[in-house]
Design an enzyme around this catalytic site. Structure first.
Site, mmCIF file in Angstrom:
data_model
loop_
_atom_site.group_PDB
_atom_site.id
_atom_site.type_symbol
_atom_site.label_atom_id
_atom_site.label_comp_id
_atom_site.label_asym_id
_atom_site.label_seq_id
_atom_site.Cartn_x
_atom_site.Cartn_y
_atom_site.Cartn_z
ATOM 1 N N PHE A 17 -1.410 -20.080 43.361
ATOM 2 C CA PHE A 17 -1.113 -21.109 42.349
ATOM 3 C C PHE A 17 0.079 -21.990 42.751
ATOM 4 C CE2 PHE A 17 1.510 -21.382 38.241
ATOM 5 C CZ PHE A 17 1.077 -22.667 37.938
ATOM 6 N N ILE A 18 1.255 -21.396 42.881
ATOM 7 C CA ILE A 18 2.441 -22.234 43.119
ATOM 8 C C ILE A 18 2.449 -22.743 44.565
ATOM 9 C CG2 ILE A 18 4.960 -22.408 42.915
ATOM 10 C CD1 ILE A 18 4.853 -19.978 41.039
ATOM 11 N N THR A 42 -6.444 -13.033 48.884
ATOM 12 C CA THR A 42 -6.771 -11.957 47.943
ATOM 13 C C THR A 42 -7.570 -12.582 46.797
ATOM 14 O OG1 THR A 42 -4.849 -12.322 46.529
ATOM 15 C CG2 THR A 42 -4.537 -10.874 48.459
ATOM 16 N N ASP A 137 12.506 -14.604 37.568
ATOM 17 C CA ASP A 137 13.557 -14.186 36.634
ATOM 18 C C ASP A 137 13.341 -12.753 36.152
ATOM 19 O OD1 ASP A 137 11.330 -14.606 35.020
ATOM 20 O OD2 ASP A 137 12.347 -15.889 33.566
ATOM 21 N N GLU A 138 12.142 -12.195 36.427
ATOM 22 C CA GLU A 138 11.841 -10.848 35.913
ATOM 23 C C GLU A 138 12.676 -9.767 36.579
ATOM 24 O OE1 GLU A 138 7.694 -10.062 35.095
ATOM 25 O OE2 GLU A 138 7.250 -12.202 35.039
ATOM 26 N N TYR A 162 5.887 -4.782 39.264
ATOM 27 C CA TYR A 162 5.971 -6.123 39.856
ATOM 28 C C TYR A 162 7.425 -6.557 39.990
ATOM 29 C CZ TYR A 162 6.225 -11.237 39.901
ATOM 30 O OH TYR A 162 6.566 -12.538 40.201
ATOM 31 N N LYS A 201 -3.275 -15.106 33.994
ATOM 32 C CA LYS A 201 -1.966 -15.292 33.362
ATOM 33 C C LYS A 201 -2.188 -15.927 31.987
ATOM 34 C CE LYS A 201 0.097 -13.912 37.164
ATOM 35 N NZ LYS A 201 0.197 -14.712 38.345
HETATM 36 P P1 NAD Z 1 -0.576 -16.144 42.999
HETATM 37 O O1 NAD Z 1 -0.971 -14.743 42.676
HETATM 38 O O2 NAD Z 1 -1.289 -17.268 42.341
HETATM 39 O O3 NAD Z 1 -0.710 -16.386 44.582
HETATM 40 C C1 NAD Z 1 -0.277 -15.437 45.511
HETATM 41 C C2 NAD Z 1 -0.882 -15.810 46.869
HETATM 42 O O4 NAD Z 1 -0.399 -14.857 47.849
HETATM 43 C C3 NAD Z 1 -2.412 -15.729 46.893
HETATM 44 O O5 NAD Z 1 -2.947 -16.880 47.507
HETATM 45 C C4 NAD Z 1 -2.695 -14.488 47.713
HETATM 46 O O6 NAD Z 1 -3.934 -14.569 48.448
HETATM 47 C C5 NAD Z 1 -1.502 -14.459 48.647
HETATM 48 N N1 NAD Z 1 -1.225 -13.121 49.171
HETATM 49 C C6 NAD Z 1 -1.192 -11.950 48.485
HETATM 50 N N2 NAD Z 1 -0.930 -10.925 49.323
HETATM 51 C C7 NAD Z 1 -0.759 -11.480 50.554
HETATM 52 C C8 NAD Z 1 -0.442 -10.951 51.833
HETATM 53 N N3 NAD Z 1 -0.259 -9.626 52.024
HETATM 54 N N4 NAD Z 1 -0.332 -11.797 52.878
HETATM 55 C C9 NAD Z 1 -0.537 -13.135 52.714
HETATM 56 N N5 NAD Z 1 -0.868 -13.683 51.528
HETATM 57 C C10 NAD Z 1 -0.964 -12.859 50.464
HETATM 58 O O7 NAD Z 1 0.980 -16.196 42.739
HETATM 59 P P2 NAD Z 1 1.879 -17.425 42.221
HETATM 60 O O8 NAD Z 1 1.874 -17.398 40.747
HETATM 61 O O9 NAD Z 1 1.514 -18.641 42.950
HETATM 62 O O10 NAD Z 1 3.324 -16.921 42.688
HETATM 63 C C11 NAD Z 1 3.848 -17.294 43.965
HETATM 64 C C12 NAD Z 1 5.230 -16.703 44.130
HETATM 65 O O11 NAD Z 1 6.075 -17.180 43.092
HETATM 66 C C13 NAD Z 1 5.261 -15.176 44.048
HETATM 67 O O12 NAD Z 1 6.177 -14.712 45.014
HETATM 68 C C14 NAD Z 1 5.766 -14.899 42.642
HETATM 69 O O13 NAD Z 1 6.471 -13.690 42.580
HETATM 70 C C15 NAD Z 1 6.679 -16.092 42.427
HETATM 71 N N6 NAD Z 1 6.856 -16.517 41.024
HETATM 72 C C16 NAD Z 1 5.765 -16.767 40.244
HETATM 73 C C17 NAD Z 1 5.963 -17.204 38.934
HETATM 74 C C18 NAD Z 1 4.781 -17.527 38.021
HETATM 75 O O14 NAD Z 1 4.988 -17.806 36.845
HETATM 76 N N7 NAD Z 1 3.555 -17.557 38.523
HETATM 77 C C19 NAD Z 1 7.256 -17.382 38.432
HETATM 78 C C20 NAD Z 1 8.351 -17.128 39.280
HETATM 79 C C21 NAD Z 1 8.131 -16.699 40.575
HETATM 80 P P1 TYD Z 2 1.853 -13.358 31.927
HETATM 81 O O1 TYD Z 2 1.234 -14.703 32.039
HETATM 82 O O2 TYD Z 2 1.069 -12.167 32.384
HETATM 83 O O3 TYD Z 2 3.269 -13.462 32.683
HETATM 84 P P2 TYD Z 2 4.522 -12.424 32.708
HETATM 85 O O4 TYD Z 2 4.045 -11.087 32.279
HETATM 86 O O5 TYD Z 2 4.896 -12.436 34.154
HETATM 87 O O6 TYD Z 2 5.562 -13.016 31.809
HETATM 88 O O7 TYD Z 2 2.242 -13.112 30.428
HETATM 89 C C1 TYD Z 2 3.104 -13.965 29.712
HETATM 90 C C2 TYD Z 2 3.329 -13.344 28.356
HETATM 91 O O8 TYD Z 2 2.080 -13.338 27.636
HETATM 92 C C3 TYD Z 2 3.763 -11.888 28.424
HETATM 93 O O9 TYD Z 2 4.684 -11.646 27.362
HETATM 94 C C4 TYD Z 2 2.482 -11.107 28.189
HETATM 95 C C5 TYD Z 2 1.708 -12.007 27.266
HETATM 96 N N1 TYD Z 2 0.237 -11.940 27.369
HETATM 97 C C6 TYD Z 2 -0.548 -11.741 26.232
HETATM 98 O O10 TYD Z 2 -0.041 -11.605 25.097
HETATM 99 N N2 TYD Z 2 -1.906 -11.717 26.370
HETATM 100 C C7 TYD Z 2 -2.502 -11.857 27.586
HETATM 101 O O11 TYD Z 2 -3.762 -11.782 27.657
HETATM 102 C C8 TYD Z 2 -1.690 -12.059 28.739
HETATM 103 C C9 TYD Z 2 -2.315 -12.229 30.101
HETATM 104 C C10 TYD Z 2 -0.315 -12.104 28.584
#
Ligand code: NAD
Ligand code: TYD
Length: 362
Positions: A17-18, A42, A137-138, A162, A201
């Site tokens: 995603f990011i 994945t 931030d987690e 996580y 998510k």
């Molecule tokens: P995501 O799950 O959408 O994407 C993760 C990517 O990593 C996928 O494309 C997956 O195929 C790849 N991947 C997984 N295991 C791998 C491996 N062993 N080798 C190579 N590639 C691998 O995650 P995201 O939401 O895009 O998050 C990206 C980063 O940002 C992560 O490090 C996460 O901890 C961090 N982050 C995410 C959020 C959020 O809200 N999504 C917030 C803060 C930080």
């Molecule tokens: P999530 O998107 O899984 O992110 P994170 O756990 O990393 O914060 O969840 C965001 C918030 O929403 C979290 O408090 C859990 C809640 N949640 C639900 O209530 N229902 C759902 O189906 C999901 C996926 C999350």
């Protein structure tokens, strides 16, 4: 302020995603970079969002894992990588509860292998190198309703597998700076939302389930609070941190936008009521269902992002109202993407939509 200019960038997890938003952000705004995207593909990874760059000489995709030291070493040397932007991770808290091992392998061991391969390949030539570690931030744990927001000096207190795996990777990154003067910068960001987020998510899951007529599952009382940031703002913050961040530092990144989950779900329902009303003219709110709470569910996250605002001049440009509208509109107009993602038919989707642009793994 000194400004670092990346040339050859290794993005890990760039099919997620990011990471994929970051690559699009860079390629559409910065023509001077060459990007190698290393991703294991994945369940969460897909090349669908980057298909339009398949023929772009500034972009190359390599399928592989960050736990594969020899592959990383080859990429770092052959592509003359000067900057690593490390997104690759197992990223969903719920999955870390039911299956933590993959989080240890990728988030901890994978980060270690990546750091160590870069340290080996870069040797003493560190002044013109950067390793940007994308974290969350987690790592700081949970807050009560009255606690002040997390700062960069808040002690780590991760509560889910996580969060613990990300905190471990942050510690490894920190240790490489202190031990080897390795040129690292870490960003700790709040919850992201926006286009191309895998529908597990909260926000994309609610949009997808609402449209499919399925229940909208709210864990516990729905009053858990998260800070929400539009993904493009996060991408801009990461670029700012790479370009102007202080080596060895961590920067909190947040949207200054704390909201209870229930309010998030209500705003999605209201937007869908406006943009794609249900056939029976009732509100999507009717589909909300309270379900059993997540084990160890963190009550509140809040991010103090003053440091990156004051020192690096980054602040978010999207409000939640504008960002969530863009996001809902994006999901409404990208149903075929969503279908391909949900059914795992990524390659079929690419073949149908971009028949002459195959994206093959290396
Ligand atoms: P995501 O799950 O959408 O994407 C993760 C990517 O990593 C996928 O494309 C997956 O195929 C790849 N991947 C997984 N295991 C791998 C491996 N062993 N080798 C190579 N590639 C691998 O995650 P995201 O939401 O895009 O998050 C990206 C980063 O940002 C992560 O490090 C996460 O901890 C961090 N982050 C995410 C959020 C959020 O809200 N999504 C917030 C803060 C930080
Ligand atoms: P999530 O998107 O899984 O992110 P994170 O756990 O990393 O914060 O969840 C965001 C918030 O929403 C979290 O408090 C859990 C809640 N949640 C639900 O209530 N229902 C759902 O189906 C999901 C996926 C999350």
């Amino acid at each position: 302020m000194d400004s670092f200019k990346p040339r050859n960038i290794l993005v890990t997890g760039g099919a997620g995603f990011i990471g994929s938003n970051f690559i699009r952000h860079l390629l559409s705004s910065n023509s001077d970079v060459v990007i190698t995207n290393l991703d294991a593909l994945t369940y969460a990874g897909s090349q669908l969002g980057l298909v339009s760059y398949a023929d772009d000489e500034r972009y190359e995709f390599v399928q592989g894992s960050i736990t594969d030291s020899s592959l990383i070493t080859t990429i770092l040397s052959e592509k003359q990588i000067d900057t690593v932007v490390h997104f690759a991770a197992e990223s969903h808290v719920d999955r870390s509860i039911t299956g933590p091992e993959a989080f240890i392998d990728t988030n901890i061991v994978g980060t270690f292998r990546l750091l160590d391969a870069a340290r080996t390949v870069w040797g003493d030539n560190l002044a013109s190198r950067r390793f940007l570690h994308v974290s969350t931030d987690e790592v700081y744990g949970t807050l009560s309703a009255t606690d002040p927001a997390f700062t960069e000096t808040t002690p780590f207190a991760p509560n889910s597998p996580y969060a613990a795996s990300k905190a471990s990777s942050d510690m490894l990154v920190r240790s490489y700076f202190h031990t080897y003067s390795f040129p690292v910068i870490t960003t700790n960001c709040s919850n992201n939302y926006g286009p191309f987020q895998f529908p597990e998510k909260l926000i994309p899951l609610m949009i997808v389930n609402a449209l499919a007529g399925k229940p909208l599952p709210i864990y516990g009382d729905g009053q858990q609070v998260r800070d929400w940031l539009y993904v493009d703002d996060h991408c801009a913050a990461i670029w700012r941190a790479i370009s102007t961040g202080e080596l060895g530092s961590t920067y909190n990144v947040g949207g200054n936008n704390e909201m209870p989950n229930m309010d998030i779900v209500h705003s999605i329902c209201d937007l869908l009521d406006e943009l794609q009303p249900r056939h029976d003219a009732k509100s999507y709110r009717e589909q909300i269902e309270f379900v059993e709470d997540r084990p160890g569910h963190d009550r509140r996250y809040a991010v103090n992002a003053d440091r990156i605002a004051n020192e690096l001049r980054w602040t978010p440009s999207e409000s939640f109202a504008t960002g969530i509208r863009k996001t809902v509109e994006w999901y409404l107009s990208n149903e075929s993407w969503l279908e391909a993602i949900k059914t795992g038919q990524h390659q079929n989707w690419i073949d149908q939509n971009y028949a002459n642009r195959p994206m093959t793994a290396a």
